[in-house]
Design an enzyme around this catalytic site. Structure first.
Site, PDB file in Angstrom:
ATOM      1  N   LYS A 160      92.081  23.768 -16.272  1.00  0.00           N
ATOM      2  CA  LYS A 160      91.383  23.451 -15.016  1.00  0.00           C
ATOM      3  C   LYS A 160      91.955  22.120 -14.551  1.00  0.00           C
ATOM      4  O   LYS A 160      91.442  21.046 -14.890  1.00  0.00           O
ATOM      5  CB  LYS A 160      89.872  23.377 -15.266  1.00  0.00           C
ATOM      6  CG  LYS A 160      89.038  23.308 -13.996  1.00  0.00           C
ATOM      7  CD  LYS A 160      87.571  23.512 -14.314  1.00  0.00           C
ATOM      8  CE  LYS A 160      86.670  23.222 -13.121  1.00  0.00           C
ATOM      9  NZ  LYS A 160      86.773  24.176 -12.014  1.00  0.00           N
TER      10      LYS A 160
HETATM   11  N1  PPE Z   1      87.811  30.126 -11.093  1.00  0.00           N
HETATM   12  C1  PPE Z   1      88.085  28.970 -10.431  1.00  0.00           C
HETATM   13  C2  PPE Z   1      89.365  28.842  -9.710  1.00  0.00           C
HETATM   14  C3  PPE Z   1      87.134  27.946 -10.450  1.00  0.00           C
HETATM   15  O1  PPE Z   1      87.400  26.818  -9.802  1.00  0.00           O
HETATM   16  C4  PPE Z   1      85.916  28.125 -11.128  1.00  0.00           C
HETATM   17  C5  PPE Z   1      84.889  27.040 -11.151  1.00  0.00           C
HETATM   18  C6  PPE Z   1      85.688  29.340 -11.803  1.00  0.00           C
HETATM   19  C7  PPE Z   1      86.664  30.310 -11.772  1.00  0.00           C
HETATM   20  C8  PPE Z   1      84.442  29.583 -12.600  1.00  0.00           C
HETATM   21  O2  PPE Z   1      84.438  28.795 -13.768  1.00  0.00           O
HETATM   22  P1  PPE Z   1      83.089  28.302 -14.459  1.00  0.00           P
HETATM   23  O3  PPE Z   1      82.515  27.244 -13.578  1.00  0.00           O
HETATM   24  O4  PPE Z   1      83.521  27.771 -15.777  1.00  0.00           O
HETATM   25  O5  PPE Z   1      82.203  29.476 -14.573  1.00  0.00           O
HETATM   26  N2  PPE Z   1      84.848  26.244  -9.991  1.00  0.00           N
HETATM   27  C9  PPE Z   1      84.204  24.969 -10.087  1.00  0.00           C
HETATM   28  C10 PPE Z   1      84.620  24.052  -8.985  1.00  0.00           C
HETATM   29  C11 PPE Z   1      84.237  24.419  -7.607  1.00  0.00           C
HETATM   30  C12 PPE Z   1      84.616  23.333  -6.648  1.00  0.00           C
HETATM   31  O6  PPE Z   1      84.547  23.588  -5.456  1.00  0.00           O
HETATM   32  O7  PPE Z   1      84.972  22.225  -7.087  1.00  0.00           O
HETATM   33  C13 PPE Z   1      82.709  25.115 -10.247  1.00  0.00           C
HETATM   34  O8  PPE Z   1      82.163  26.186 -10.019  1.00  0.00           O
HETATM   35  O9  PPE Z   1      82.080  24.139 -10.658  1.00  0.00           O
END
Ligand code: PPE
Length: 307
Positions: A160
């Site tokens: 990430k």
């Molecule tokens: N894919 C991406 C590209 C992504 O950024 C997130 C989280 C997820 C999947 C889901 O991951 P998880 O949060 O571990 O379930 N995106 C984060 C950031 C959003 C933002 O705008 O900044 C979030 O949901 O916190």
């Protein structure tokens, strides 16, 4: 997106500084080359007090992302987890979004980052519904993006990392410019990957399907939670290859993410999904998810850390 509400203190390399004084130099490596790794975590105001959802798993992913980029965070996992809890306490917040970030700071410029220090920051603030107030019930309307995710041997998607979000920004801006709430991106092989900031699931003939970790996705912690809860409910979940058109003929589609939580998708490319509203499987999963994060059911998987 509404402007970000300020909280009081930000944890900056081990010390608290007032929100407005948490600054970095414009010639920091991260500003030029996107060299950061970060997390998004939520703390919920449960009846038993504020609780962070899956703290250990998020801290582990932060350190995994750092390892992929050869970045040495000058704190250990336990220290970062404790600093997160302490940041919530000093800001006296009950429910908040938590953003830990480690980045290559000010030292020298040039692509090789190794002579720059690694700065570590934790900020918390109040953040409401990510895809709009109505999203959790009514569902969102999304498009298939004209952009693709990067191929596996270009940018590592399991990290990430700040730089990955240049792709997400293009997807989200294009979707919003065309009147959609969000975009779904296809991978370099033309198969479904994920949303700009969410993982994607579909329900068809009683089974639940989601792209596997090699389909250019971030392996979401909410994705893992949804899979676990669905299996707890006796449902079958498979991760694998999903062609775009399978989404159009699914009974239900939903997003998962820390910010988006579990959000139904009501239409893709203006094609209504199923009945065009939140479906029964999504609703059941949402209910159990919200009961879990609000500590209304037994924490069977040890996902809550009370502040
Ligand atoms: N894919 C991406 C590209 C992504 O950024 C997130 C989280 C997820 C999947 C889901 O991951 P998880 O949060 O571990 O379930 N995106 C984060 C950031 C959003 C933002 O705008 O900044 C979030 O949901 O916190």
């Amino acid at each position: 997106m509404p402007p970000m509400p300020k909280s009081e203190q930000i944890w900056f390399n081990g010390e608290f500084v007032p929100w407005d004084e948490a600054r970095t130099h414009v010639l920091s490596h991260v500003v030029h080359y996107g060299s950061s790794v970060f997390e998004g975590i939520r703390c919920y105001a449960t009846k038993k007090g504020p609780a962070v959802f899956r703290l250990k798993d998020h801290v582990t992913r932060l350190f995994d992302s750092a390892r992929i980029y050869r970045m040495e965070i000058p704190f250990d996992r336990g220290q970062v987890a404790e600093a997160i809890l302490e940041t919530i306490r000093v800001n006296r917040l009950e429910a908040c979004y938590i953003r830990p970030i480690a980045f290559r700071g000010y030292g020298s410029l040039g692509v090789d980052p190794l002579s720059c220090p690694v700065d570590t920051v934790i900020a918390v603030w109040e953040w409401g519904e990510y895809l709009g107030e109505e999203a959790l019930e009514q569902g969102v309307s999304v498009c298939t993006s004209s952009w693709n995710r990067s191929a596996p041997n270009t940018m590592p998607n399991l990290a990430k990392a700040g730089g990955n979000y240049l792709n997400s920004q293009l997807v989200r801006m294009e979707a919003n410019a065309n009147g959609y709430d969000e975009g779904i991106v296809l991978g370099p092989d033309g198969l479904v990957s994920e949303g700009s900031g969410e993982n994607v699931f579909l329900v068809k003939d009683g089974g639940i399907h989601t792209p596997a970790s090699h389909h250019s996705i971030l392996p979401g912690i909410t994705r893992h939670s949804a899979i676990t809860l669905a299996r707890d409910l006796g449902m079958e979940v498979q991760s694998g290859a999903i062609p775009r058109e399978l989404l159009y003929i699914a009974d239900e589609v939903f997003f998962t993410g820390t910010a988006a939580e579990i959000s139904p998708v009501r239409a893709i490319d203006k094609i209504p999904i199923g009945s065009g509203r939140r479906g029964p499987v999504t609703e059941r999963l949402q209910t159990l998810f919200f009961q879990t994060i609000n500590a209304e059911v037994e924490d069977r998987h040890g996902w809550l850390t009370f502040v």
